[in-house]
Scaffold this motif. Structure first.
Motif, PDB file in Angstrom:
ATOM      1  N   LYS A 147      -5.538  -5.783   7.154  1.00  0.00           N
ATOM      2  CA  LYS A 147      -6.505  -4.850   6.555  1.00  0.00           C
ATOM      3  C   LYS A 147      -7.794  -5.612   6.249  1.00  0.00           C
ATOM      4  O   LYS A 147      -7.772  -6.846   6.146  1.00  0.00           O
TER       5      LYS A 147
ATOM      6  N   GLY B 189       0.802  -1.225   0.000  1.00  0.00           N
ATOM      7  CA  GLY B 189       0.000   0.000   0.000  1.00  0.00           C
ATOM      8  C   GLY B 189       0.833   1.274   0.000  1.00  0.00           C
ATOM      9  O   GLY B 189       0.377   2.319  -0.470  1.00  0.00           O
ATOM     10  N   THR B 190       2.053   1.187   0.521  1.00  0.00           N
ATOM     11  CA  THR B 190       2.938   2.355   0.510  1.00  0.00           C
ATOM     12  C   THR B 190       3.407   2.622  -0.917  1.00  0.00           C
ATOM     13  O   THR B 190       3.364   3.757  -1.398  1.00  0.00           O
TER      14      THR B 190
ATOM     15  N   SER C 161      -4.165  -1.239   0.512  1.00  0.00           N
ATOM     16  CA  SER C 161      -3.141  -2.165   0.990  1.00  0.00           C
ATOM     17  C   SER C 161      -3.792  -3.511   1.269  1.00  0.00           C
ATOM     18  O   SER C 161      -4.925  -3.565   1.757  1.00  0.00           O
TER      19      SER C 161
ATOM     20  N   ASP D 230      -6.327   7.521   0.267  1.00  0.00           N
ATOM     21  CA  ASP D 230      -5.551   6.429   0.860  1.00  0.00           C
ATOM     22  C   ASP D 230      -6.572   5.533   1.557  1.00  0.00           C
ATOM     23  O   ASP D 230      -7.011   5.807   2.675  1.00  0.00           O
TER      24      ASP D 230
ATOM     25  N   ALA E 135      -6.295   2.347   2.399  1.00  0.00           N
ATOM     26  CA  ALA E 135      -5.671   1.124   2.929  1.00  0.00           C
ATOM     27  C   ALA E 135      -6.570   0.446   3.955  1.00  0.00           C
ATOM     28  O   ALA E 135      -6.550  -0.769   4.107  1.00  0.00           O
ATOM     29  N   GLN E 136      -7.384   1.254   4.656  1.00  0.00           N
ATOM     30  CA  GLN E 136      -8.218   0.686   5.727  1.00  0.00           C
ATOM     31  C   GLN E 136      -9.688   0.590   5.336  1.00  0.00           C
ATOM     32  O   GLN E 136     -10.492   0.097   6.123  1.00  0.00           O
TER      33      GLN E 136
END
Ligand SMILES: *Cc1c(COP(=O)(O)O)cnc(C)c1O
Length: 383
Positions: free
Chosen positions: A194, A62-63, A189, A165, A167-168
């Motif tokens: 997650k 995810g980064t 991500s 973003d 990711a969550q």
């Protein structure tokens, strides 16, 4: 209460999938195309179908998904990218890594997401620092989509790129639109904890623009052109492993059911916990993916003691995040909006996340509720 309560229960999920993950992995081992095998393209199509984005480009984590977006938009030195201070470090890291400047913005204490008012001020101030405002990275913290209607308006007026973003929050919804189709780019991500996690690292970028999707595919593969050893730009090595794609395809099939289950648990918590305790609020037009169920303790409550008491009762907890990014050694030299990030600072001392995963039983949820209620009342001398 029966089994121990876990913050993440991959064994229960695996049992539920009844051997499907093992079979999917075995098929990859058999065909042997470990890099960019057929499962990767299949997953990208299925993810696009699921969330309503036109294109999905998977990558290594995810980064990297965020870094790839910064690369695709040629964001670098002299550019300002606005990020919330109360988030996981990767949001700002991807910006700093490209030589651009993350500008820290405060969050809304009610929903933990980037505060449009604070953002508006930070954008107006950025030019004072001699920076070129380029993009906003909104984070859907703990699974709840940010305020995309306000963010879209702000970004359009200022010609800024809007990046989510997510990711969550993959699997969440905002005004009937799935996360993945709410911003110019959405990153996610597949880290194991997650809401949609694989068996290692993984990530993806969602984008509607076909040219940008093509560019992202090239960037994640050493800047590859149309031929194998044809390198048309400087890229990175950031592909999703075929085995991880195979795992994710199986898990994607049950994501909606898992999120519905998380939602039931969240509702049970919100009904059962004392009404004066600050519990997460989800607007009626949103669906959270419930990566975490995070409560905010009253001012002055001893969070360390609270967590220790719960642990002794078999209730694990976690603190996301104990230190806002603008106060971290690696990031304190970057600009902060002039009014500061008071909500981020206050939340960092008061938030605590309760067990949240689809395989908690209602008995376990009740056990958490009983212990949280009793302990917090003792702690702040309410009884
Ligand atoms: C997990 C996470 C990331 C980074 O994902 P990785 O796959 O671990 O690189 C980025 N942003 C947020 C908000 C996250 O929670």
């Amino acid at each position: 209460m029966d089994a121990p309560i876990q913050l993440l229960d991959l064994a229960a999920q695996r049992a539920r999938l009844g051997g499907r993950i093992e079979a999917a992995i075995a098929r990859v081992v058999e065909h042997g195309v470990f890099i960019m095998g057929p499962e990767v393209a299949a997953l990208e199509e299925e993810l696009a179908e699921y969330c309503g984005a036109k294109h999905v480009v998977t990558c290594a984590n995810g980064t990297d998904a965020l870094v790839l977006v910064m690369m695709a938009e040629n964001i670098g030195p002299g550019d300002a990218v606005f990020v919330p201070s109360f988030t996981f470090v990767a949001t700002a890291e991807a910006v700093a890594l490209r030589g651009a400047t993350p500008v820290f913005v405060d969050v809304d204490p009610e929903n933990f997401n980037i505060c449009p008012k604070s953002l508006e001020r930070a954008i107006a101030e950025a030019e004072d620092y001699g920076l070129r405002p380029r993009a906003v990275i909104a984070v859907d913290l703990f699974g709840l989509p940010a305020d995309y209607a306000s963010l879209r308006q702000l970004c359009s007026a200022r010609h800024l790129l809007l990046v989510a973003d997510a990711a969550q929050s993959f699997g969440g919804t905002y005004q009937s639109v799935r996360v993945g189709a709410l911003a110019d780019y959405t990153t996610t991500s597949f880290f194991p904890s997650k809401p949609l996690g694989c068996y290692g690292d993984g990530g993806a970028v969602m984008v509607d623009d076909a040219v940008k999707a093509e560019l992202l595919s090239s960037l994640r593969f050493h800047g590859r052109g149309s031929e194998k050893y044809d390198n048309v730009r400087v890229g990175v090595n950031s592909r999703l492993d075929t085995i991880q794609a195979a795992v994710l395809r199986e898990k994607l099939l049950i994501l909606d059911e898992e999120i519905a289950r998380r939602d039931e648990i969240a509702q049970a918590y919100s009904r059962g916990l004392p009404s004066w305790l600050s519990t997460p609020r989800v607007a009626s037009h949103s669906r959270s993916a419930w990566a975490q169920y995070t409560i905010t303790l009253p001012e002055g409550a001893d969070r360390g003691q609270f967590s220790a008491d719960l642990t002794s009762q078999g209730v694990p907890t976690a603190v996301y995040y104990p230190k806002p990014l603008h106060t971290q050694d690696g990031y304190r030299h970057f600009p902060v909006t002039s009014r500061g990030c008071a909500s981020s600072e206050s939340l960092a001392t008061r938030v605590i996340s309760l067990p949240m995963q689809p395989y908690l039983s209602l008995d376990q949820v009740q056990h958490v509720i009983d212990n949280v209620g009793a302990d917090i009342e003792t702690l702040i001398g309410r009884r």
